[in-house]
Design a protein around this motif. Sequence first.
Motif, PDB file in Angstrom:
ATOM      1  N   SER A 100       0.815  -1.217   0.000  1.00  0.00           N
ATOM      2  CA  SER A 100       0.000   0.000   0.000  1.00  0.00           C
ATOM      3  C   SER A 100       0.850   1.268   0.000  1.00  0.00           C
ATOM      4  O   SER A 100       0.380   2.332  -0.409  1.00  0.00           O
ATOM      5  CB  SER A 100      -0.926   0.009   1.218  1.00  0.00           C
ATOM      6  N   HIS A 103       4.666   2.845  -4.287  1.00  0.00           N
ATOM      7  CA  HIS A 103       3.920   3.028  -5.531  1.00  0.00           C
ATOM      8  C   HIS A 103       4.867   3.071  -6.728  1.00  0.00           C
ATOM      9  O   HIS A 103       5.726   3.958  -6.834  1.00  0.00           O
ATOM     10  CB  HIS A 103       3.101   4.320  -5.473  1.00  0.00           C
ATOM     11  N   ARG A 106       5.101   6.309  -8.731  1.00  0.00           N
ATOM     12  CA  ARG A 106       5.919   7.409  -8.209  1.00  0.00           C
ATOM     13  C   ARG A 106       7.409   7.067  -8.229  1.00  0.00           C
ATOM     14  O   ARG A 106       8.244   7.912  -8.553  1.00  0.00           O
ATOM     15  CB  ARG A 106       5.510   7.756  -6.781  1.00  0.00           C
ATOM     16  N   ALA A 112      11.087   0.904  -6.803  1.00  0.00           N
ATOM     17  CA  ALA A 112       9.999   0.341  -6.002  1.00  0.00           C
ATOM     18  C   ALA A 112      10.323  -1.088  -5.581  1.00  0.00           C
ATOM     19  O   ALA A 112      10.087  -1.484  -4.432  1.00  0.00           O
ATOM     20  CB  ALA A 112       8.689   0.375  -6.795  1.00  0.00           C
ATOM     21  N   SER A 116      10.890  -2.099  -1.676  1.00  0.00           N
ATOM     22  CA  SER A 116      10.016  -3.125  -1.102  1.00  0.00           C
ATOM     23  C   SER A 116      10.844  -4.244  -0.479  1.00  0.00           C
ATOM     24  O   SER A 116      10.532  -4.720   0.626  1.00  0.00           O
ATOM     25  CB  SER A 116       9.084  -3.698  -2.170  1.00  0.00           C
ATOM     26  N   ARG A 191      -6.568  12.382  -1.434  1.00  0.00           N
ATOM     27  CA  ARG A 191      -5.376  11.603  -1.740  1.00  0.00           C
ATOM     28  C   ARG A 191      -4.448  11.487  -0.540  1.00  0.00           C
ATOM     29  O   ARG A 191      -3.836  10.430  -0.297  1.00  0.00           O
ATOM     30  CB  ARG A 191      -4.610  12.248  -2.902  1.00  0.00           C
ATOM     31  N   ARG A 195      -4.288   6.097   2.066  1.00  0.00           N
ATOM     32  CA  ARG A 195      -3.540   4.955   2.599  1.00  0.00           C
ATOM     33  C   ARG A 195      -3.880   4.648   4.055  1.00  0.00           C
ATOM     34  O   ARG A 195      -3.602   3.541   4.544  1.00  0.00           O
ATOM     35  CB  ARG A 195      -2.035   5.198   2.424  1.00  0.00           C
TER      36      ARG A 195
END
Length: 414
Positions: A100, A103, A106, A112, A116, A191, A195
């Motif tokens: 979540s 992104h 982005r 990413a 992660s 926005r 999240r």
Amino acid sequence: MVTAAVSSHTQPASFGVDSEVGALRAVMVHRPGPELDRLTPANAAGFLFAGVPDPARARDEHDAFTAALRDRGVEVLLLGDLLVEAIAHSGAARIQGIASAVHVGRLGARLAEELSRHLRGLPAPELGRILTAGITFDELPDIAVSAGGSLVRQMYTGAEFAIEPLPNLLYSRDSSFWVRERFAISSLARRARVREASLVDLIYAHHPRFMGARRAYESRVAPVEGGDVLLLAPGVVAVGVGERTTPAGAEALAESLLTDGLAHTVLAIPIERPGAFMHLGTMCTMVDVDAMVVHPAIRDGMSAFTIRSDDNGGVVASGARPFADAASDAMGIAGLRLIDPEIASATTSPGTWDDSSNTLAISPGVVVSYRHNADTNRRLVDAGVEIIEIDGAALDVGHGGPRCMSCPLARDPL
């Protein structure tokens, strides 16, 4: 730091809420953390704050708030603790939280993926901190990025956020709410707040304390925010429709609650002054089984559409009526007492944001209110309501009062 005595081995309690005023037994709140330190004069408005609060003062005020609740026998569960415990308990919770927050749109696919991977290896407390407080590009670890580096990493300035903070977690009413024995995860409209719902969803799904808890309203087709949902009486739910909850969202929620037998009547209340009133809970809150504090700027023109089940298994909405009449009929009472908060809020420009209408009932006729709303508190006392006053000058900078800061998990039935 004040912490809640919550263990991942605690047996599930009986959760359920059928009103706004039944004796409060358990509540989820979020103590302001390092995410509040992320606010600056340049970014505060983007994060929906009127200014930059003093983080230390906000924490002190929040600690006093939770102490007042505990003094009245309320079990206080801290969202930050629940998040860390859920992550420590469940690998699926860890993956859900990271997914979540990171992104691809982005960060780009390569950065990413590397971020992660890094987050998956962090201890639960550190990951919980990043999921709530965010991380800037300057703070990114020296993770490997293949084939000559990441353009995203090189082009963003160091102080920009790779994962944005969530300072509005403070207002825990908005991201989830309970109707009877079921919980609903909100679909947040802004926005900067989207999240939050995913983190609360993670907690309900993976924390052992909520094992066996059932969901209500799983549709995400249109925005519905918890701050717009008031449980006027058992079976009677009011939903504000304005800048945060849309007509389609209110209709979808009503259909779900009526179909599941969680309500027999849903009142959809238009919020006629967008910007002046963010949620229904900033316009009015219940202070007793038959009494509500209502902002004088909207009291006389407040209306409601009544939604009930029809004979064919669907739902039907009747035309608008004066709110007090529609609410009294649905609640089965002779009349709903409407108490004005301080007049200054109605005569100054919209958005004074003293949240004089935003109180938290901890039992019938006993509410928590900000001390700076002295005139409103006197009016409530004159109406027979006991007031527990708390300081809230820093907490109120984000446009939220005691009710906004509280997601009731368990109340005694009326």
